[in-house]
Design an enzyme around this catalytic site. Structure first.
Site, PDB file in Angstrom:
ATOM      1  N   ALA A 125      -1.165  -5.344  -8.651  1.00  0.00           N
ATOM      2  CA  ALA A 125      -2.564  -6.214  -9.117  1.00  0.00           C
ATOM      3  C   ALA A 125      -3.855  -5.380  -9.185  1.00  0.00           C
ATOM      4  O   ALA A 125      -4.691  -5.864  -9.884  1.00  0.00           O
ATOM      5  CB  ALA A 125      -2.563  -7.359  -8.017  1.00  0.00           C
ATOM      6  N   GLY A 128      -7.717  -5.745  -9.846  1.00  0.00           N
ATOM      7  CA  GLY A 128      -7.811  -7.301  -9.956  1.00  0.00           C
ATOM      8  C   GLY A 128      -8.108  -7.876 -11.532  1.00  0.00           C
ATOM      9  O   GLY A 128      -8.412  -9.176 -11.363  1.00  0.00           O
ATOM     10  N   SER A 129      -8.348  -7.226 -12.385  1.00  0.00           N
ATOM     11  CA  SER A 129      -8.673  -7.715 -13.705  1.00  0.00           C
ATOM     12  C   SER A 129      -7.613  -8.869 -14.255  1.00  0.00           C
ATOM     13  O   SER A 129      -8.366  -9.988 -14.672  1.00  0.00           O
ATOM     14  CB  SER A 129      -8.659  -6.705 -14.735  1.00  0.00           C
ATOM     15  OG  SER A 129      -7.467  -5.912 -14.925  1.00  0.00           O
ATOM     16  N   ASP A 192       2.541  -5.451 -14.083  1.00  0.00           N
ATOM     17  CA  ASP A 192       1.692  -4.561 -14.963  1.00  0.00           C
ATOM     18  C   ASP A 192       1.849  -3.400 -14.296  1.00  0.00           C
ATOM     19  O   ASP A 192       1.172  -2.876 -13.522  1.00  0.00           O
ATOM     20  CB  ASP A 192       0.128  -5.184 -14.994  1.00  0.00           C
ATOM     21  CG  ASP A 192      -0.692  -4.233 -15.646  1.00  0.00           C
ATOM     22  OD1 ASP A 192      -0.263  -4.100 -16.884  1.00  0.00           O
ATOM     23  OD2 ASP A 192      -1.741  -3.745 -15.263  1.00  0.00           O
ATOM     24  N   CYS A 245       0.123   0.254 -19.748  1.00  0.00           N
ATOM     25  CA  CYS A 245      -1.091   0.623 -20.779  1.00  0.00           C
ATOM     26  C   CYS A 245      -0.487   2.132 -21.226  1.00  0.00           C
ATOM     27  O   CYS A 245      -1.498   2.950 -21.514  1.00  0.00           O
ATOM     28  CB  CYS A 245      -2.125   0.682 -19.986  1.00  0.00           C
ATOM     29  SG  CYS A 245      -2.393   1.860 -18.443  1.00  0.00           S
TER      30      CYS A 245
END
Length: 319
Positions: A125, A128-129, A192, A245
């Site tokens: 996480a 925190g975006s 993510d 990413c």
């Protein structure tokens, strides 16, 4: 935009060979955009302020261009001659009215489609975006578990969750794989995953210089472990979103292929958002991937003038 020949020298021959093989004639455009500055962008935090009220506060000095795939997202550019880029100095940032976030990074929570009252895990996480974006879609209702594996990362995560007014989140500190022993099941999970970051060259040129296929193979092992753990603790009928990413097939399509091959109840879902996407990689270094991997989003920097990103939505079928 004129290419900077000095920066292009940072590209390793093996890197160029690999990405020319993947992209073909689009390789030059990929490098061109990868060496450009990113446009600044923000996400409006609707837990504290409406989109319209935020616009009224800052539109006198800043131009806001909507992000097509996120109704709370905007590219932001200063109207003055000095062309300020210090968005983080705005009082609206300090108050938690906005989060400085790259538009491609806004995609995973949009695709996850969090709902108030659900039990959701953001496995990786920090800072925190995406957690705070998930929280605003949940309207602070339900349970949101925000996890990371390093104390310093959790510190940043906690500060952002507090600044953005998130009140229904639990912060945990552990390696993601240990959730498999928790006995808890979640309605939705975002992984993510930590990655090689090839999509973030525009923010950090160092990424080009440290690119290493051997390191990528090691990272991919961790990613496979994380996605399998997440799938194990997902409720039947639940949804898992996997994102990175990076643009490395070993960390993207190959990880989804691994999940599908080892879990017959896993199904890749279509993603329908207004964005230009790149062609999926269905074969790489002799490996052929499940055709349904083509439903994932592979986003190159030149596609939408963003970071590079990979996002895939998976459902755990009940049978």
């Amino acid at each position: 935009m004129q290419r900077n020949e000095e920066l292009i020298k940072l590209v390793k021959p093996k890197f160029e060979k690999q990405y020319r093989a993947i992209l073909g004639d689009d390789y030059d455009s990929f490098i061109d955009y990868s060496l450009r500055f990113l446009r600044r962008a923000i996400r409006v935090n609707t837990l504290k302020i409406s989109v319209e009220d935020l616009k009224k506060r800052i539109e006198a000095d800043w131009d806001l261009v909507p992000v097509p795939w996120c109704k709370e997202g905007f590219w932001i550019e200063h109207k003055g001659e000095e062309k300020r880029r210090d968005v983080g100095n705005l009082i609206e940032h300090s108050l938690g009215y906005i989060y400085i976030q790259e538009p491609a990074s806004m995609i995973p929570p949009v695709i996850l489609d969090p709902q108030p009252g659900e039990t959701i895990l953001d496995m990786c996480a920090s800072p925190g975006s995406k957690s705070t974006q998930i929280a605003q879609y949940m309207n602070n209702q339900g349970v949101l578990v925000c996890n990371d594996y390093k104390g310093l990362r959790v510190k940043a995560l906690g500060l952002n969750i507090q600044r953005m007014g998130v009140s229904h989140a639990l912060i945990t500190l552990m390696e993601g794989r240990y959730f498999g022993k928790s006995g808890i099941e979640f309605d939705k999970i975002l992984v993510d995953a930590p990655c090689s970051g090839i999509g973030t060259i525009r923010k950090s040129l160092k990424t080009l210089t440290i690119w290493n296929p051997n390191v990528i193979k090691r990272i991919a092992g961790t990613q496979r472990q994380l996605i399998q753990t997440a799938f194990d603790i997902l409720k039947p009928g639940g949804v898992l979103v996997y994102s990175t990413c990076t643009l490395e097939p070993d960390e993207d399509e190959a990880v989804i292929d691994y999940l599908l091959k080892n879990n017959p109840s896993a199904e890749v879902l279509d993603v329908d958002i207004p964005i230009k996407r790149g062609k999926p990689v269905l074969e790489f270094n002799g490996a052929k991937y499940d055709p349904s991997v083509s439903k994932a989003l592979r986003i190159w920097p030149q596609d939408n003038d963003t970071e590079g990103f990979f996002v895939c939505k998976v459902r755990k079928n009940k049978d």
